[in-house]
Design an enzyme around this catalytic site. Structure first.
Site, mmCIF file in Angstrom:
data_model
loop_
_atom_site.group_PDB
_atom_site.id
_atom_site.type_symbol
_atom_site.label_atom_id
_atom_site.label_comp_id
_atom_site.label_asym_id
_atom_site.label_seq_id
_atom_site.Cartn_x
_atom_site.Cartn_y
_atom_site.Cartn_z
ATOM 1 N N LYS A 204 36.607 -15.342 16.278
ATOM 2 C CA LYS A 204 36.089 -14.062 16.752
ATOM 3 C C LYS A 204 36.483 -13.898 18.210
ATOM 4 O O LYS A 204 36.139 -14.725 19.055
ATOM 5 C CB LYS A 204 34.567 -14.021 16.593
ATOM 6 C CG LYS A 204 33.962 -12.742 17.139
ATOM 7 C CD LYS A 204 32.495 -12.639 16.821
ATOM 8 C CE LYS A 204 31.885 -11.425 17.474
ATOM 9 N NZ LYS A 204 30.462 -11.289 17.158
ATOM 10 N N ARG A 214 28.214 -1.725 19.597
ATOM 11 C CA ARG A 214 27.120 -1.963 20.557
ATOM 12 C C ARG A 214 26.267 -0.712 20.708
ATOM 13 O O ARG A 214 25.070 -0.806 20.939
ATOM 14 C CB ARG A 214 27.686 -2.488 21.871
ATOM 15 C CG ARG A 214 28.267 -3.892 21.631
ATOM 16 C CD ARG A 214 28.796 -4.571 22.869
ATOM 17 N NE ARG A 214 29.528 -5.788 22.475
ATOM 18 C CZ ARG A 214 30.454 -6.384 23.200
ATOM 19 N NH1 ARG A 214 30.759 -5.894 24.390
ATOM 20 N NH2 ARG A 214 31.056 -7.464 22.761
ATOM 21 N N ARG A 227 31.410 -11.275 26.895
ATOM 22 C CA ARG A 227 31.239 -12.451 26.041
ATOM 23 C C ARG A 227 32.417 -13.422 26.142
ATOM 24 O O ARG A 227 32.661 -14.222 25.252
ATOM 25 C CB ARG A 227 31.093 -12.013 24.577
ATOM 26 C CG ARG A 227 30.023 -10.973 24.308
ATOM 27 C CD ARG A 227 29.572 -11.071 22.870
ATOM 28 N NE ARG A 227 28.815 -9.928 22.415
ATOM 29 C CZ ARG A 227 27.605 -9.591 22.825
ATOM 30 N NH1 ARG A 227 27.010 -10.314 23.751
ATOM 31 N NH2 ARG A 227 26.985 -8.534 22.326
ATOM 32 N N LYS A 258 38.199 -11.795 13.282
ATOM 33 C CA LYS A 258 37.655 -10.536 13.778
ATOM 34 C C LYS A 258 38.100 -10.296 15.196
ATOM 35 O O LYS A 258 37.993 -11.220 16.007
ATOM 36 C CB LYS A 258 36.123 -10.640 13.728
ATOM 37 C CG LYS A 258 35.392 -9.446 14.240
ATOM 38 C CD LYS A 258 33.918 -9.729 14.279
ATOM 39 C CE LYS A 258 33.263 -8.603 15.044
ATOM 40 N NZ LYS A 258 31.881 -8.874 15.333
ATOM 41 N N SER A 284 34.275 -1.823 14.519
ATOM 42 C CA SER A 284 33.857 -0.471 14.875
ATOM 43 C C SER A 284 34.933 0.304 15.631
ATOM 44 O O SER A 284 35.178 1.478 15.339
ATOM 45 C CB SER A 284 32.568 -0.536 15.681
ATOM 46 O OG SER A 284 32.728 -1.326 16.842
ATOM 47 N N TYR A 323 33.746 -0.335 7.797
ATOM 48 C CA TYR A 323 32.928 0.878 7.746
ATOM 49 C C TYR A 323 33.577 1.935 6.855
ATOM 50 O O TYR A 323 32.975 2.969 6.591
ATOM 51 C CB TYR A 323 32.714 1.425 9.170
ATOM 52 C CG TYR A 323 32.114 0.378 10.087
ATOM 53 C CD1 TYR A 323 30.748 0.108 10.044
ATOM 54 C CD2 TYR A 323 32.907 -0.398 10.924
ATOM 55 C CE1 TYR A 323 30.195 -0.897 10.836
ATOM 56 C CE2 TYR A 323 32.371 -1.398 11.718
ATOM 57 C CZ TYR A 323 31.012 -1.642 11.666
ATOM 58 O OH TYR A 323 30.478 -2.640 12.431
HETATM 59 C C1 PBG Z 1 27.467 -9.903 17.062
HETATM 60 C C2 PBG Z 1 28.429 -9.002 16.382
HETATM 61 C C3 PBG Z 1 29.234 -8.042 16.978
HETATM 62 C C4 PBG Z 1 29.941 -7.421 15.961
HETATM 63 C C5 PBG Z 1 29.550 -8.014 14.779
HETATM 64 N N1 PBG Z 1 28.626 -9.001 15.054
HETATM 65 C C6 PBG Z 1 29.322 -7.595 18.388
HETATM 66 C C7 PBG Z 1 29.792 -8.478 19.434
HETATM 67 O O1 PBG Z 1 30.247 -9.589 19.224
HETATM 68 O O2 PBG Z 1 29.708 -8.034 20.582
HETATM 69 C C8 PBG Z 1 30.942 -6.315 16.143
HETATM 70 C C9 PBG Z 1 31.287 -5.545 14.925
HETATM 71 C C10 PBG Z 1 32.005 -4.273 15.164
HETATM 72 O O3 PBG Z 1 32.484 -3.949 16.276
HETATM 73 O O4 PBG Z 1 32.127 -3.525 14.197
HETATM 74 N N2 PBG Z 1 26.220 -9.905 16.402
#
Ligand code: PBG
Length: 333
Positions: A204, A214, A227, A258, A284, A323
Site C-alpha cells: 500500500k 478521506r 502517512r 493499492k 477513490s 467504486y
Molecule cells: C485506511 C484506508 C485508506 C483507504 C483504504 N483504507 C486511506 C488511507 O490510507 O489514507 C483509501 C481508499 C481509497 O482511496 O479509495 N483505512
C-alpha cells in the site's frame, strides 16, 4: 491443389484476422471481467438518518444502516458477491476506540448484513484505526508524535477479533504496520476465529489518490501530516515484493496492491511470484478522475471504467475493489 512450395515466402501472419468481428474478438479475449471479480467498497456512518453524498466521489454515499442494507440487496441482485465496509463513527478519539467497540457502526452493519445475506455474501471489513482516531493516523501515536508500530498491533488484534465476532468473513488490515498480519492471525486463532480470512493490504503506497476517500470518512491528518512514515514510497517496487512476501509468510490468505493503475507492475510481479489470490484496489482518486473528466464530456466514462478495471485484471489481479462495481455490474447484467 495447392502444394507447399519451400521457395514461397512463408505466409505473413495476419494479426488483424482475429479482430474482424465482435464475435471473433469475444472468442479470443484473453481477459474477461465479470461481477465475480468485483468487491464494492461501502461507507456506513453512525448517527445519520439519510444517506449523505460525498462531493468528491459522485455516486457514492455515506450510508445509514438501512440504506446500506438496501444497497447491498441491490448489489446482490446484480450478482455482486462481496463488499468491504468502512465506518464513520460519530465520535473519534486518540485510540480509535470505535474501531473495536462491539457496538461500533461497522460491527452493527456487519451483523445486519450477516442476518440479511447469510453466507451468500462475502463480508469484508477494512481493519484500520484512521477512520476512528481524532488525529487521523492509522495507529496510536507515541510520545514523539510518530505512529507506534507495536502499540498499534495490539489495537489491530482487538479490532480483528471484534470484526470477526460481528460476522466479517474477511478482515483487511490496511495500516501498513510491520507484523500486523501475524499479530492478527494469532489473535483470530486464539479467539475461535480460525476461519476468518485475512486480506492484507500488503503493498500500500503513500499515494495522493486517496483524497476523496478521506472526505468519505471525514479524516484529516493532524498538523498537515501524511502517512509516508508507514505507507510505501511510490518509487519502490522491490520493496513491495518484500512486503508481499512478508505478509504471506505471516499468514495472509490474500494480498492486495493499492492503488491499482499506477502500480500495475507491482500487481504483475505479485501475480508472478505468489500463489495466493491477488487483489488490487482501484482507489477513490482513480474513480474521481474518471467521473470528473466524463462530467466535462472529455472522456467516455463507462468505456474508460471498463478499460481501467479490465487492465487491472490483465495485469494479474484476481479481484478488484472498486467504486465502479455497481455500474459495471449493471452494464454486465
Ligand atoms: C485506511 C484506508 C485508506 C483507504 C483504504 N483504507 C486511506 C488511507 O490510507 O489514507 C483509501 C481508499 C481509497 O482511496 O479509495 N483505512
Amino acid at each position: 491443389m495447392p502444394t507447399y512450395d519451400g521457395a514461397m515466402a512463408f505466409p505473413q501472419r495476419r494479426l488483424r484476422r482475429l479482430r474482424r468481428t465482435p464475435a471473433l474478438r469475444r472468442l479470443v479475449a484473453e481477459t474477461r471481467l465479470g461481477v465475480d471479480d468485483l468487491v464494492a467498497p461501502l461507507f456506513v456512518r453512525e448517527g445519520i438518518t439519510d444517506p449523505r453524498p460525498i462531493a468528491s466521489l459522485p455516486g457514492v454515499v455515506q450510508h445509514t444502516r438501512e440504506s446500506l442494507r438496501k444497497e447491498v440487496a441491490e448489489l446482490a441482485t446484480l450478482g455482486v458477491g462481496a463488499v468491504i465496509l468502512f465506518g464513520v463513527p460519530a465520535v473519534k478519539d486518540a485510540r480509535g476506540t470505535g474501531a473495536s467497540d462491539p457496538d461500533g457502526i461497522v460491527q452493527i452493519a456487519l451483523r445486519d448484513l450477516r442476518d440479511d445475506f447469510g453466507d451468500d455474501l462475502v463480508l469484508m471489513a477494512d481493519l484500520c484505526l484512521d477512520e476512528y482516531t481524532d488525529h487521523g493516523h492509522c495507529g496510536l501515536l507515541g510520545a514523539d508524535g510518530a505512529v507506534d508500530n507495536d502499540a498499534t498491533l495490539d489495537r489491530y488484534a482487538e479490532v480483528a477479533v471484534v470484526q470477526a465476532g460481528a460476522g466479517a468473513d474477511v478482515v483487511a488490515p490496511s495500516g501498513m504496520m510491520d507484523g500486523q498480519v501475524g499479530t492478527i492471525r494469532a489473535a483470530l486463532d486464539g479467539s475461535g476465529h480460525d476461519q476468518a480470512v485475512i486480506l492484507a493490504y500488503a503493498a500500500k503506497y503513500a499515494s495522493a489518490l486517496y483524497g476523496p476517500f478521506r472526505d468519505a470518512v471525514d479524516v484529516r491528518i493532524a498538523d498537515g501530516g501524511d502517512r509516508r512514515a508507514y505507507q510505501q514510497d511510490p518509487a519502490n517496487a522491490r520493496e513491495a515484493l518484500a512486503e508481499l512476501r512478508a505478509d504471506v509468510a505471516e499468514g495472509a490468505d490474500m494480498v492486495m496492491v493499492k492503488p491499482a493503475l499506477a502500480y500495475l507492475d507491482v500487481v504483475a510481479a505479485a501475480r508472478a511470484e505468489l500463489d495466493v489470490p491477488v487483489a488490487a484496489y482501484h482507489v477513490s482518486g482513480e474513480y474521481a478522475m474518471i467521473k470528473a473528466a466524463a462530467e466535462r464530456g472529455w472522456i467516455d466514462g463507462p468505456a474508460v471504467a471498463l478499460e481501467h478495471i479490465g487492465a487491472v485484471k490483465r495485469a494479474g489481479a484476481d479481484l478488484v475493489l472498486t467504486y465502479l462495481t455497481r455500474e459495471i455490474a449493471e452494464g454486465l447484467s
